[in-house]
Design a protein around this motif. Structure first.
Motif, PDB file in Angstrom:
ATOM      1  N   GLN A   1       0.926  -1.227   0.013  1.00 30.54           N
ATOM      2  CA  GLN A   1      -0.255  -0.018  -0.061  1.00 30.54           C
ATOM      3  C   GLN A   1       0.954   1.158  -0.047  1.00 30.54           C
ATOM      4  O   GLN A   1       1.919   1.259   0.554  1.00 30.54           O
ATOM      5  N   HIS A   2       0.181   2.211  -0.648  1.00 28.95           N
ATOM      6  CA  HIS A   2       0.970   3.541  -0.615  1.00 28.95           C
ATOM      7  C   HIS A   2       1.549   4.164   0.816  1.00 28.95           C
ATOM      8  O   HIS A   2       2.739   4.394   1.003  1.00 28.95           O
TER       9      HIS A   2
ATOM     10  N   VAL B   1       9.346  -4.092  -5.619  1.00 32.03           N
ATOM     11  CA  VAL B   1       8.357  -3.789  -6.351  1.00 32.03           C
ATOM     12  C   VAL B   1       8.497  -4.486  -7.740  1.00 32.03           C
ATOM     13  O   VAL B   1       7.336  -5.250  -8.331  1.00 32.03           O
ATOM     14  N   PRO B   2       9.710  -4.451  -8.454  1.00 31.45           N
ATOM     15  CA  PRO B   2       9.731  -5.409  -9.654  1.00 31.45           C
ATOM     16  C   PRO B   2       9.580  -7.017  -9.401  1.00 31.45           C
ATOM     17  O   PRO B   2       9.032  -7.467 -10.295  1.00 31.45           O
TER      18      PRO B   2
ATOM     19  N   MET C   1      -4.383 -13.074  -4.673  1.00 31.94           N
ATOM     20  CA  MET C   1      -5.135 -12.431  -3.430  1.00 31.94           C
ATOM     21  C   MET C   1      -4.452 -11.682  -2.890  1.00 31.94           C
ATOM     22  O   MET C   1      -3.318 -11.592  -2.925  1.00 31.94           O
ATOM     23  N   PHE C   2      -5.010 -10.473  -2.353  1.00 29.95           N
ATOM     24  CA  PHE C   2      -4.198  -9.346  -1.726  1.00 29.95           C
ATOM     25  C   PHE C   2      -4.670  -9.135  -0.274  1.00 29.95           C
ATOM     26  O   PHE C   2      -6.082  -9.504  -0.167  1.00 29.95           O
ATOM     27  N   ALA C   3      -4.050  -8.570   0.678  1.00 30.16           N
ATOM     28  CA  ALA C   3      -4.572  -8.062   1.906  1.00 30.16           C
ATOM     29  C   ALA C   3      -4.344  -6.645   2.059  1.00 30.16           C
ATOM     30  O   ALA C   3      -2.910  -6.374   2.072  1.00 30.16           O
TER      31      ALA C   3
ATOM     32  N   LEU D   1       1.040  -2.649  -9.109  1.00 29.34           N
ATOM     33  CA  LEU D   1       0.580  -4.127  -8.469  1.00 29.34           C
ATOM     34  C   LEU D   1      -0.835  -3.808  -8.037  1.00 29.34           C
ATOM     35  O   LEU D   1      -1.289  -4.922  -7.374  1.00 29.34           O
ATOM     36  N   ALA D   2      -1.560  -3.175  -8.695  1.00 25.92           N
ATOM     37  CA  ALA D   2      -3.043  -3.171  -8.323  1.00 25.92           C
ATOM     38  C   ALA D   2      -3.892  -4.391  -8.630  1.00 25.92           C
ATOM     39  O   ALA D   2      -3.597  -4.725  -9.705  1.00 25.92           O
ATOM     40  N   PRO D   3      -4.789  -4.653  -7.856  1.00 24.81           N
ATOM     41  CA  PRO D   3      -5.463  -6.017  -8.089  1.00 24.81           C
ATOM     42  C   PRO D   3      -6.242  -5.628  -9.534  1.00 24.81           C
ATOM     43  O   PRO D   3      -6.728  -4.821  -9.749  1.00 24.81           O
ATOM     44  N   LEU D   4      -6.443  -6.846 -10.101  1.00 27.67           N
ATOM     45  CA  LEU D   4      -7.324  -6.879 -11.497  1.00 27.67           C
ATOM     46  C   LEU D   4      -8.874  -7.328 -10.839  1.00 27.67           C
ATOM     47  O   LEU D   4      -9.191  -7.362  -9.653  1.00 27.67           O
TER      48      LEU D   4
END
Length: 195
Positions: A2-3, A37-38, A55-57, A96-99
């Motif tokens: 997250q930012h 990040v890469p 999945m993301f948390a 890296l944002a979720p689709l």
């Protein structure tokens, strides 16, 4: 990812103390930008191309008051976070944002299992092995890895796709987790194993 955790804060006219603090964190942000990040992007691209579940948390309150946060999220100091609904600092960074069809779990604890239905979701989807990345290695990542292991999931922690505040903390936490709660490997080692 997250930012609030991985984006360098911009401070106009910083004080000497703020400059010193920014200097202290520069090694962290450099590792995030150049490696973490890469590598997360490389893993996301591979998983998506091979139709593997992603999945993301993320940490974020459900109420503006943040009353539902766990005690460690309310504590003073580094974890004193109040990320209310709609706060852009809580968003996962764009690269890296979720689709649209990827599940995002919102948590108010360090562990992604403790405060969400992630365990049930993994069970319902027939998933028994989980690859973990993210920040901070000694906090949310470690809490999630330990919870997954306690729930009898096989866990792979990707050492160059996660990061702690310092190299020393990173190395110590990876050493503690490896071969007890998870298997610590690199991005390239995981991709080689998957191929």
């Amino acid at each position: 990812m997250q930012h609030v955790f991985i984006t360098r804060p911009v401070i106009e006219n910083p004080t000497e103390a703020q400059k010193k603090e920014a200097e202290r964190w520069e090694q962290f942000y450099k590792a995030i930008d150049e490696t973490v990040v890469p590598n997360n992007k490389k893993l996301l691209d591979y998983f998506r191309a091979h139709e593997m579940d992603v999945m993301f948390a993320k940490i974020q309150c459900r109420q503006k008051s943040g009353r539902e946060r766990s005690l460690d999220q309310k504590a003073t100091g580094y974890n004193e976070l109040l990320l209310v609904p709609g706060d852009p600092l809580a968003d996962i960074v764009p690269e890296l944002a979720p689709l649209p069809d990827e599940i995002v779990f919102t948590k108010t604890t360090d562990s992604a299992l403790t405060g969400t239905n992630l365990r049930l979701t993994l069970f319902n989807m027939g998933i028994d092995t989980v690859v973990v990345t993210g920040v901070l290695t000694d906090q949310c990542v470690s809490g999630t890895v330990r919870s997954l292991a306690d729930e009898s999931f096989k866990v792979w922690l990707i050492e160059d796709a996660c990061r702690a505040a310092t190299e020393k903390i990173q190395e110590n936490e990876l050493e503690i987790l490896n071969n007890i709660y998870c298997h610590v490997i690199t991005t390239d080692e995981l991709l080689e194993a998957l191929n």
